[in-house]
Design a protein around this motif. Structure first.
Motif, PDB file in Angstrom:
ATOM      1  N   ASN A 160      24.922 -28.247  12.878  1.00  0.00           N
ATOM      2  CA  ASN A 160      24.009 -27.882  12.213  1.00  0.00           C
ATOM      3  C   ASN A 160      23.619 -28.782  11.600  1.00  0.00           C
ATOM      4  OD1 ASN A 160      25.019 -24.947  11.739  1.00  0.00           O
ATOM      5  ND2 ASN A 160      26.919 -26.644  10.077  1.00  0.00           N
ATOM      6  N   CYS A 161      23.811 -30.352  11.961  1.00  0.00           N
ATOM      7  CA  CYS A 161      22.913 -31.796  11.436  1.00  0.00           C
ATOM      8  C   CYS A 161      21.856 -31.422  12.529  1.00  0.00           C
ATOM      9  CB  CYS A 161      23.582 -32.438  11.564  1.00  0.00           C
ATOM     10  SG  CYS A 161      24.896 -32.745   9.558  1.00  0.00           S
ATOM     11  N   THR A 163      19.725 -29.374  13.937  1.00  0.00           N
ATOM     12  CA  THR A 163      18.641 -28.939  13.516  1.00  0.00           C
ATOM     13  C   THR A 163      17.934 -28.907  12.829  1.00  0.00           C
ATOM     14  OG1 THR A 163      20.014 -28.006  11.661  1.00  0.00           O
ATOM     15  CG2 THR A 163      20.413 -26.314  13.433  1.00  0.00           C
ATOM     16  N   ASN A 164      17.963 -30.102  12.257  1.00  0.00           N
ATOM     17  CA  ASN A 164      17.125 -31.151  11.382  1.00  0.00           C
ATOM     18  C   ASN A 164      18.235 -31.916  11.137  1.00  0.00           C
ATOM     19  OD1 ASN A 164      15.652 -32.500   9.925  1.00  0.00           O
ATOM     20  ND2 ASN A 164      13.767 -30.814   9.560  1.00  0.00           N
ATOM     21  N   TRP A 165      18.371 -33.302  11.180  1.00  0.00           N
ATOM     22  CA  TRP A 165      18.897 -34.642  11.901  1.00  0.00           C
ATOM     23  C   TRP A 165      17.948 -35.523  10.004  1.00  0.00           C
ATOM     24  CZ3 TRP A 165      23.440 -36.103  12.158  1.00  0.00           C
ATOM     25  CH2 TRP A 165      24.147 -36.257  13.094  1.00  0.00           C
ATOM     26  N   LEU A 166      16.753 -35.250  10.146  1.00  0.00           N
ATOM     27  CA  LEU A 166      15.783 -35.607   8.909  1.00  0.00           C
ATOM     28  C   LEU A 166      16.847 -34.980   7.515  1.00  0.00           C
ATOM     29  CD1 LEU A 166      14.885 -37.664   7.503  1.00  0.00           C
ATOM     30  CD2 LEU A 166      12.246 -35.934   7.880  1.00  0.00           C
ATOM     31  N   VAL A 167      16.368 -34.601   7.189  1.00  0.00           N
ATOM     32  CA  VAL A 167      17.295 -33.762   6.280  1.00  0.00           C
ATOM     33  C   VAL A 167      19.552 -33.097   5.601  1.00  0.00           C
ATOM     34  CG1 VAL A 167      17.291 -31.188   5.051  1.00  0.00           C
ATOM     35  CG2 VAL A 167      15.391 -31.635   6.212  1.00  0.00           C
ATOM     36  N   GLY A 206       9.590 -26.798   5.547  1.00  0.00           N
ATOM     37  CA  GLY A 206       8.972 -25.542   5.718  1.00  0.00           C
ATOM     38  C   GLY A 206      10.405 -25.178   6.692  1.00  0.00           C
ATOM     39  N   GLU A 207      11.951 -25.653   6.140  1.00  0.00           N
ATOM     40  CA  GLU A 207      12.796 -24.955   6.787  1.00  0.00           C
ATOM     41  C   GLU A 207      13.445 -23.778   6.210  1.00  0.00           C
ATOM     42  OE1 GLU A 207      14.685 -26.096   9.441  1.00  0.00           O
ATOM     43  OE2 GLU A 207      14.290 -27.728  10.212  1.00  0.00           O
ATOM     44  N   VAL A 208      13.035 -23.299   4.897  1.00  0.00           N
ATOM     45  CA  VAL A 208      13.689 -22.377   4.330  1.00  0.00           C
ATOM     46  C   VAL A 208      12.800 -21.149   4.330  1.00  0.00           C
ATOM     47  CG1 VAL A 208      14.756 -21.923   1.323  1.00  0.00           C
ATOM     48  CG2 VAL A 208      14.536 -24.069   3.029  1.00  0.00           C
ATOM     49  N   ASP A 209      13.511 -20.424   3.786  1.00  0.00           N
ATOM     50  CA  ASP A 209      12.360 -18.981   4.161  1.00  0.00           C
ATOM     51  C   ASP A 209      12.993 -18.341   2.959  1.00  0.00           C
ATOM     52  OD1 ASP A 209      11.593 -16.026   4.504  1.00  0.00           O
ATOM     53  OD2 ASP A 209      12.563 -15.174   5.699  1.00  0.00           O
ATOM     54  N   TRP A 210      11.836 -17.962   1.961  1.00  0.00           N
ATOM     55  CA  TRP A 210      12.221 -17.658   0.517  1.00  0.00           C
ATOM     56  C   TRP A 210      11.933 -15.972   0.033  1.00  0.00           C
ATOM     57  CZ3 TRP A 210      14.144 -20.814  -1.901  1.00  0.00           C
ATOM     58  CH2 TRP A 210      14.424 -22.458  -2.023  1.00  0.00           C
ATOM     59  N   PRO A 348      19.337 -23.820   4.238  1.00  0.00           N
ATOM     60  CA  PRO A 348      19.184 -24.116   5.910  1.00  0.00           C
ATOM     61  C   PRO A 348      19.995 -24.562   6.357  1.00  0.00           C
ATOM     62  CG  PRO A 348      17.820 -25.378   4.722  1.00  0.00           C
ATOM     63  CD  PRO A 348      18.235 -24.150   3.444  1.00  0.00           C
ATOM     64  N   ALA A 349      20.937 -24.207   7.473  1.00  0.00           N
ATOM     65  CA  ALA A 349      21.926 -25.288   8.330  1.00  0.00           C
ATOM     66  C   ALA A 349      22.357 -26.448   8.188  1.00  0.00           C
ATOM     67  CB  ALA A 349      21.721 -25.116  10.001  1.00  0.00           C
ATOM     68  N   CYS A 350      20.535 -27.573   8.029  1.00  0.00           N
ATOM     69  CA  CYS A 350      20.757 -28.403   8.222  1.00  0.00           C
ATOM     70  C   CYS A 350      21.514 -29.498   7.032  1.00  0.00           C
ATOM     71  CB  CYS A 350      18.852 -29.482   8.603  1.00  0.00           C
ATOM     72  SG  CYS A 350      17.808 -27.705   7.136  1.00  0.00           S
ATOM     73  N   VAL A 351      20.907 -28.772   6.324  1.00  0.00           N
ATOM     74  CA  VAL A 351      21.528 -29.234   4.600  1.00  0.00           C
ATOM     75  C   VAL A 351      23.257 -29.109   4.612  1.00  0.00           C
ATOM     76  CG1 VAL A 351      22.064 -28.746   1.613  1.00  0.00           C
ATOM     77  CG2 VAL A 351      19.262 -28.555   3.070  1.00  0.00           C
ATOM     78  N   ILE A 352      22.999 -28.006   4.850  1.00  0.00           N
ATOM     79  CA  ILE A 352      24.868 -27.198   5.283  1.00  0.00           C
ATOM     80  C   ILE A 352      25.667 -28.302   6.128  1.00  0.00           C
ATOM     81  CG2 ILE A 352      26.417 -25.511   6.040  1.00  0.00           C
ATOM     82  CD1 ILE A 352      24.988 -23.912   4.953  1.00  0.00           C
ATOM     83  N   GLY A 353      25.169 -28.727   7.277  1.00  0.00           N
ATOM     84  CA  GLY A 353      25.444 -30.011   8.249  1.00  0.00           C
ATOM     85  C   GLY A 353      25.597 -31.275   7.281  1.00  0.00           C
ATOM     86  N   GLY A 354      24.484 -31.314   6.915  1.00  0.00           N
ATOM     87  CA  GLY A 354      24.994 -32.408   6.129  1.00  0.00           C
ATOM     88  C   GLY A 354      25.694 -32.937   5.744  1.00  0.00           C
ATOM     89  N   VAL A 355      25.493 -32.309   4.028  1.00  0.00           N
ATOM     90  CA  VAL A 355      27.190 -32.111   3.684  1.00  0.00           C
ATOM     91  C   VAL A 355      28.621 -31.570   3.835  1.00  0.00           C
ATOM     92  CG1 VAL A 355      27.393 -31.195   1.389  1.00  0.00           C
ATOM     93  CG2 VAL A 355      25.656 -30.741   1.605  1.00  0.00           C
ATOM     94  N   SER A 356      28.530 -31.007   4.781  1.00  0.00           N
ATOM     95  CA  SER A 356      29.451 -30.945   5.695  1.00  0.00           C
ATOM     96  C   SER A 356      30.373 -32.295   6.681  1.00  0.00           C
ATOM     97  CB  SER A 356      29.399 -29.080   6.183  1.00  0.00           C
ATOM     98  OG  SER A 356      28.709 -29.494   7.835  1.00  0.00           O
TER      99      SER A 356
END
Length: 467
Positions: A160-161, A163-167, A206-210, A348-356
């Motif tokens: 998951n990380c 997908t966007n390591w910065l986030v 721009g990683e979020v589809d609202w 987005p997956a990158c947020v989930i990845g960082g937290v997890s």
């Protein structure tokens, strides 16, 4: 690891400067206390459905209902909130690795059956006492199991990380900074702050589809029939998958039961009350187990007592169980807002990845701490063998080509995950190998049984969700 100090034996006196009846503070303050308590539980509670694909709305509903059920069975005396259990994430991943909607009810069936172990152990605690029961689940068994839970999940966090390591790094940084240098409530809710901060950054890049948020209604039912366990019983019922889910997931309950005992000990120490003696560990285990079964049957994650709950109690010094029940009521109200659930689902997956990434590592760290704090002697060959076989079976099978051990029983195909095999073999091996010099006296529960007045323990308030 921080050094802990022994907590003196507790009597019946109130802790100094503590609030045991929040009604004395007035209704507005009491409501504010309840809202604050809910938000402290919020980050971890909604993260589990986000990681597994379960319903956020159902999660909030049954966290609230489960908490009420727990309080009912524990005589309304224990200020504990029941939220989503992280220990069962590996079980969901084994049955529905990508959060497949048609497979998740089978995983929930396995979790619901694991609740039966709570009921069985609750009866055993009542009949035989904690010391005789806990000798079958010493830290040399539960510690490596918890270590493997985190390590097996680690690969999904990295995926998951990527997908966007910065986030992802933003989420990690916020959690670390808030947990180490934060003060007051900030230190209690680092996960929630990490999710919010990284979510904002993800939206900016721009990683979020609202669109799903815009399409969602403001009010709706939190439970859908297709998400419940009852929906799988019919012409399409897969008996092999059901048996696999039950055998794979049920052993995970041993780890959460150990955590439950630790949480009850920590809450007892914080509130200066011996909740293991009154209302009794058999009652709190019964409440936790029934809440888990209820939640799972309706498509929500397993419930468990929360370490963050102890942190909020220690910070606010408000020990009134009525405040926790208010927090549960607020969670139920939020569950009827699909738009809120859509906001969580769009994460987005990158947020989930960082937290997890932080959470999964902390789960394994808790297993290590379990071994260290209980002074497991690895100079003894039998302890080395038990831990080694649990670790190798759990991790080796999980990362093998097949990812499980599969065999046929008649016309039914059964697959056992590495964690299930490692847990079962470890428990049996620990029972079979000679242990003339017990290195563990039953832990905190045995101490409570030996001293029915107080609970001497070495408790440490945990700031990250490790349940």
């Amino acid at each position: 690891m921080k050094e802990t100090k022994p907590v003196p034996t507790m009597g019946a006196k109130d802790a100094p400067d503590a609030v045991y009846d929040a009604r004395t503070q007035g209704t507005p303050k009491m409501a504010l206390f309840g809202l604050q308590h809910m938000f402290a539980m919020f980050g971890a509670t909604i993260l589990v459905p986000t990681l597994t694909g379960l319903s956020v709305s159902a999660t909030l509903l049954f966290a609230g209902l489960g908490t009420f059920l727990f309080h009912l069975l524990s005589k309304g005396k224990v200020p504990a909130f029941l939220g989503s259990s992280f220990a069962f994430i590996a079980g969901y991943a084994a049955i529905a690795p990508n959060g497949e909607a048609e497979l998740l009810p089978y995983a929930c069936l396995g979790v619901a059956c694991s609740g039966l172990l709570y009921l069985l152990l609750s009866l055993c605690f009542k009949v035989f006492g904690p010391k005789r029961v806990m000798r079958f689940f010493p830290p040399v068994v539960t510690g490596p199991i918890v270590i493997c839970i985190g390590l097996i999940l680690a690969s999904s966090a990295i995926a998951n990380c990527q997908t966007n390591w910065l986030v992802a790094i933003v989420a990690i940084a916020i959690i670390v900074v808030c947990n180490i240098w934060g003060r007051g409530m900030i230190r209690i809710i680092p996960i929630l702050l990490g999710v919010i901060g990284a979510y904002v950054v993800a939206a900016l890049v721009g990683e979020v589809d609202w669109q799903p948020v815009a399409d969602a209604a403001w009010v709706g039912l939190p439970v859908l029939w297709d998400n419940t366990v009852f929906s799988i019983f019919g012409a399409q019922f897969d008996a092999g998958l059901a048996i696999t889910a039950i055998i794979t997931i049920m052993p995970l309950a041993f780890a959460t039961i150990i955590e439950h005992i630790g949480d009850m000990s920590a809450i007892s120490s914080t509130c200066n009350r011996n909740y293991i003696a009154e209302p009794g560990l058999h009652r709190t285990l019964l409440g936790d187990g029934l809440a888990t079964m209820l939640a799972s049957l309706f498509g929500a994650p397993a419930n468990t007592t929360y370490g963050e709950n102890t942190g909020v109690l220690a910070l606010t010094r408000v020990f009134d169980p009525r405040v926790v029940r208010l927090a549960a009521l607020f969670a139920i109200v939020f569950s009827f807002c699909p738009k809120f659930a859509a906001v969580i689902s769009c994460m987005p997956a990158c947020v989930i990845g960082g937290v997890s990434l932080v959470l999964y590592g902390m789960i394994s760290a808790v297993g290590i701490r379990n071994l260290v704090e209980n002074h497991v002697d690895f100079m003894r060959s039998r302890n080395v063998l038990v831990a080694a076989i649990i670790l190798v079976l759990s991790l080796g099978i999980a990362y093998s080509a097949d990812g499980a051990i599969t065999f046929m029983v008649g016309a039914v195909t059964i697959s056992l995950s590495g964690l299930a095999v490692g847990s079962l073999v470890g428990i049996l091996l620990n029972m079979a190998l000679p242990n003339e010099e017990p290195y563990w006296d039953g832990g905190l529960a045995a101490q409570a049984e030996a001293d029915d007045i107080g609970l001497p323990l070495e408790a440490e308030v945990t700031n990250l969700p490790l349940d």
